[in-house]
Design an enzyme around this catalytic site. Structure first.
Site, PDB file in Angstrom:
ATOM      1  CE  LYS A 109      -4.977   0.490   0.503  1.00 54.02           C
ATOM      2  NZ  LYS A 109      -5.228  -0.005   0.132  1.00 54.02           N
TER       3      LYS A 109
HETATM    4  N1  GLU Z   1      -7.669  -0.004  -2.860  1.00 51.57           N
HETATM    5  C1  GLU Z   1      -8.107  -1.454  -3.195  1.00 51.57           C
HETATM    6  C2  GLU Z   1      -7.704  -2.125  -1.755  1.00 51.57           C
HETATM    7  O1  GLU Z   1      -8.327  -1.434  -0.988  1.00 51.57           O
HETATM    8  C3  GLU Z   1      -7.815  -1.663  -4.020  1.00 51.57           C
HETATM    9  C4  GLU Z   1      -6.569  -3.070  -4.160  1.00 51.57           C
HETATM   10  C5  GLU Z   1      -5.434  -3.338  -4.948  1.00 51.57           C
HETATM   11  O2  GLU Z   1      -6.307  -3.728  -6.275  1.00 51.57           O
HETATM   12  O3  GLU Z   1      -4.737  -3.608  -5.697  1.00 51.57           O
HETATM   13  O4  GLU Z   1      -8.329  -3.006  -1.435  1.00 51.57           O
END
Ligand code: GLU
Length: 428
Positions: A118
């Site tokens: 992240k």
């Molecule tokens: N930001 C999204 C989540 O928290 C998607 C992450 C992704 O698709 O890699 O799940």
């Protein structure tokens, strides 16, 4: 680029706790139910690495500003790091670490071959013009280029970023690498290798999981009332999915406040926050209410789908819903979770509820690598299959052990991640 000390202990804070504190507590709770090597659990309390970058931006008036960006890599035992990039003033190293841990569990619960990552930039994107957002994104992509890649770490949209952000990111990476590399990010517009159904997927999975929970408890769909906090992409798609199933969505809100209709709102008629910001509170509904009031409404299902840490020790005793389905990442603090457990309120956690996003990201990555697009019907069918598979694995643990839905979900995830670490062993 700086690599921060990943073993550094985060500063202690009171409730609302930081994402990494919540994530560590959840990991430790799950570990007590499993026979997992203590060394593996200790490893999973920490990220593999955290990258901190400075992103210089030339503003439209010619001045220069520096922004701080992060990318946390939690675990890649099961595959490349995967997770969103957020643009938000509250982005911090600790938040990125906690959110990257959740991505590891999310991918494991869904049994997709990714680990957890992240990142984000400390910025309010609403204060930048579209040109400035583009320049910031391109430079951020360049700063992260040494640590990302389609087989290494694959970012995606999150709070404050969208498919266009991913398009700029993919273009910047591709131009520097000298080859078009759609698989470096997911959540792109379909015209450049994005998947149909990706934008709707997190909300759709919240809807699917809520449907399964209603069926599990033998609730009549038509009799079920739902309140949704956050009418952006996740909340609006979840609300519309449940509305289409026959449930009665009585309240929805955005950052400016909410609307309430005891007979049920026509959620397809309310424009979501992304379509037109501010339209929710401006909608002609019988009653308006604040975001705090919405969380305490006497409904069957509450879906917090806006931001983290909205359900805390402060308001958990005033929540009247029977089931909470987490649309946002980390909306419930550990102390609120304890109160819900004590009060018999079921919490279906984020790491399964909104996992449709990363699941369709995986489908998108497969489509990019194979250079072959799937039809929307196929995406939605396969999403339904994967969600049911994950739900059934969690349900089995829930029924077999006397635990909460959150613990059952973490047990499934941790068992899978620990198994990989056990089998691969420690290098060197
Ligand atoms: N930001 C999204 C989540 O928290 C998607 C992450 C992704 O698709 O890699 O799940």
């Amino acid at each position: 680029m700086t690599v921060s000390d990943p073993t550094a202990k985060p500063a202690e804070s009171a409730d609302p706790e930081s994402a990494v504190e919540t994530a560590r507590r959840q990991l430790e709770r799950a570990a007590t139910h499993l026979d997992v090597d203590a060394g593996i659990v200790e490893r999973l309390r920490h990220p593999t690495s955290v990258y901190r970058v400075t992103v210089p931006l030339e503003r439209d008036d010619g001045s220069r500003e520096m922004y701080t960006g992060y990318r946390a890599h939690h675990d890649s035992g099961r595959g490349p790091y995967k997770g969103g990039l957020r643009y938000h003033p509250d982005v911090s190293e600790e938040e990125c670490i906690g959110l990257s841990m959740w991505m590891t569990w999310k991918c494991a619960v869904m049994d997709i071959p990714f680990g957890g990552g992240k990142g984000g930039v400390v910025v309010d994107p609403k204060e930048l013009s579209a040109d400035e957002r583009e320049r910031l994104t391109r430079r951020f992509a360049e700063e992260l280029r040494p640590v990302i890649g389609p087989m290494r770490d694959i970012p995606a949209p999150d709070m404050g970023t969208d498919p266009q952000t991913m398009a700029w990111f993919m273009d910047a990476y591709s131009m520097q690498e000298g080859e078009t590399t759609p698989g470096v990010v997911t959540g792109k517009p379909p015209v450049i290798g994005g998947s149909y159904g990706r934008e709707e997927a997190p909300g759709r999975s919240v809807g699917i999981v809520t449907r399964e929970a209603m069926d599990y408890y033998d609730w009549d769909r038509e009799e079920t009332t739902v309140a949704v906090q956050g009418f952006g992409s996740v909340g609006a798609n979840a609300a519309r999915y449940l509305d289409d199933l026959g449930a009665s969505v009585v309240a929805v809100s955005d950052v400016d406040g909410g609307i309430y209709d005891p007979d049920g709102l026509d959620t397809n008629d309310v424009e979501d926050h992304d379509e037109t910001p501010g339209m929710v509170s401006g909608y002609d509904a019988p009653e308006t209410l604040t975001n705090d009031e919405l969380l305490e409404l006497d409904v069957d299902v509450l879906i917090p789908a806006a931001i983290g840490n909205v359900l805390t020790a402060e308001n958990a005793r005033d929540v009247s819903a029977d089931i909470i389905v987490e649309g946002a990442n980390g909306p419930t603090t550990s102390s609120a979770d304890e109160i819900f457990e004590e009060r018999g309120i079921h919490v279906i956690p984020d790491i399964i509820a909104n996992a449709g996003g990363v699941t369709v990201s995986y489908f998108e990555w497969l489509q990019d690598i194979n250079r072959r697009k799937w039809r929307l019907e196929r995406v939605n069918e396969e999403l339904e299959t994967e969600m049911l598979r994950a739900w059934n694995a969690v349900r089995k643990e829930y029924e077999a052990r006397d635990v909460t839905w959150r613990d059952a979900t973490y047990i499934v995830a941790l068992e899978r991640v620990a198994d990989v670490h056990e089998t691969r062993g420690l290098w060197p």
